[in-house]
Enzyme design. Sequence first.
Site, short mmCIF file in Angstrom:
data_model
loop_
_atom_site.label_atom_id
_atom_site.label_comp_id
_atom_site.label_asym_id
_atom_site.label_seq_id
_atom_site.Cartn_x
_atom_site.Cartn_y
_atom_site.Cartn_z
N CYS A 45 -4.32 -10.15 11.37
CA CYS A 45 -2.90 -9.85 11.61
C CYS A 45 -2.66 -9.57 13.10
CB CYS A 45 -2.45 -8.70 10.73
SG CYS A 45 -0.65 -8.52 10.60
N ASP B 174 -1.26 0.31 8.54
CA ASP B 174 0.13 0.71 8.29
C ASP B 174 0.18 2.12 7.76
OD1 ASP B 174 0.10 -2.40 8.11
OD2 ASP B 174 2.15 -1.76 8.55
C1 RUB Z 1 1.45 -5.60 10.42
C2 RUB Z 1 0.12 -5.00 10.17
C3 RUB Z 1 -0.55 -4.32 11.34
C4 RUB Z 1 -0.20 -2.84 11.29
C5 RUB Z 1 -0.63 -2.11 12.56
O1 RUB Z 1 2.07 -6.03 9.22
O2 RUB Z 1 -0.40 -4.97 9.08
O3 RUB Z 1 -1.94 -4.44 11.27
O4 RUB Z 1 1.21 -2.67 11.14
O5 RUB Z 1 0.12 -2.59 13.66
P1 RUB Z 1 3.55 -6.69 9.30
P2 RUB Z 1 0.28 -1.69 14.97
O6 RUB Z 1 3.46 -7.88 10.20
O7 RUB Z 1 3.86 -7.04 7.86
O8 RUB Z 1 4.49 -5.61 9.82
O9 RUB Z 1 -1.12 -1.38 15.43
O10 RUB Z 1 1.03 -2.55 15.95
O11 RUB Z 1 1.01 -0.45 14.59
#
Ligand code: RUB
Length: 321
Positions: A134, A203
């Site tokens: 991701c 998340d």
């Molecule tokens: C994004 C996702 C990321 C976390 C952490 O999912 O799973 O790994 O949100 O991101 P989506 P960060 O694209 O469905 O929002 O480290 O930027 O907080």
Amino acid sequence: MTDAPEREVAEEVSRVAEDIDTMEIRGAATIADAAARALAAQADASEAESPSAFLDELRAAARVLHDTRPTAVSLPNALRYVFRDVRGATVEELRESVRESAAEFCERLDTAQHDLGRVGANRLRDGDTIMTHCHSTDVLACVEGAVEQGKSLSAYAKETRPRNQGHITADALSEMGVDVTLIVDSAARRYLNDVDHVLVGADSIAADGSVINKIGTSGLAVNARDRGTPIVCAAQTIKLHPGTLTGHTVDIEMRDESEVIDPETAEEIGDPEVLNPAFDVTPPRYVDAIVTERGQFPPESIVTLMRELFGESPIQPWEQA
Ligand code: RUB
């Protein structure tokens, strides 16, 4: 959820909520930042004539923002943070305190990510290869920290179906001078032998140390453990889910099937049922370390930090009428 009567919210709040819902604004840290700014925008736009009307509007705005996406706890944690410091006897005093609290939150978010990045960077050695899943800005902060330390890195970026956030990661890593190879999700196991660290974001982190992150994280973690490749979760403490201290589970968002398949193709293949969970849960036994701005923790010990930061009964401003 609440039965409180719905109030008008500022246009900017509706716009941000829509952007979070449609994933124009996405990723847990970015969502938190946008939510705090939206509360400040609500305060700026308010024409309330009494402190109680002002606070009612602010809670309504929190409700609209809160109800967009259920899994990233950074969103309710951002709302809690801003509300916690709201004080004042007049509308003007309240307005100013919302502005200050939201600005402080966003500044702390930036600082936390930078500090976390330095901790995560220390785990990486010159010449290491990482694998990403991701797009996580917390993960990218670790890589950036390592690059700033003069380390040269290579990366396998998993494309991350169905929304392909891996493309954003590939682009960001290339910008940092990392040598990037893009792979489809199902090729991950094939390349894990060449990888020194799997780096994922979060998340939400549950009190037992489970990591809730983009769908596919748990399968990647199980494969990494099988291959003996360390898996590290980079997550600011804003990702700690206080509700899990009192036995609540984390809601896993189900998204529209159109993200997986278009209606014509679905019809051609007999219109199967399509399931599109956005996140999954990786049990703590598959995670080597959770890297936060407060240092790195074995997942099983994260509960101590969670108690220290959130206590046992966090406020839920979006539930108050
Ligand atoms: C994004 C996702 C990321 C976390 C952490 O999912 O799973 O790994 O949100 O991101 P989506 P960060 O694209 O469905 O929002 O480290 O930027 O907080």
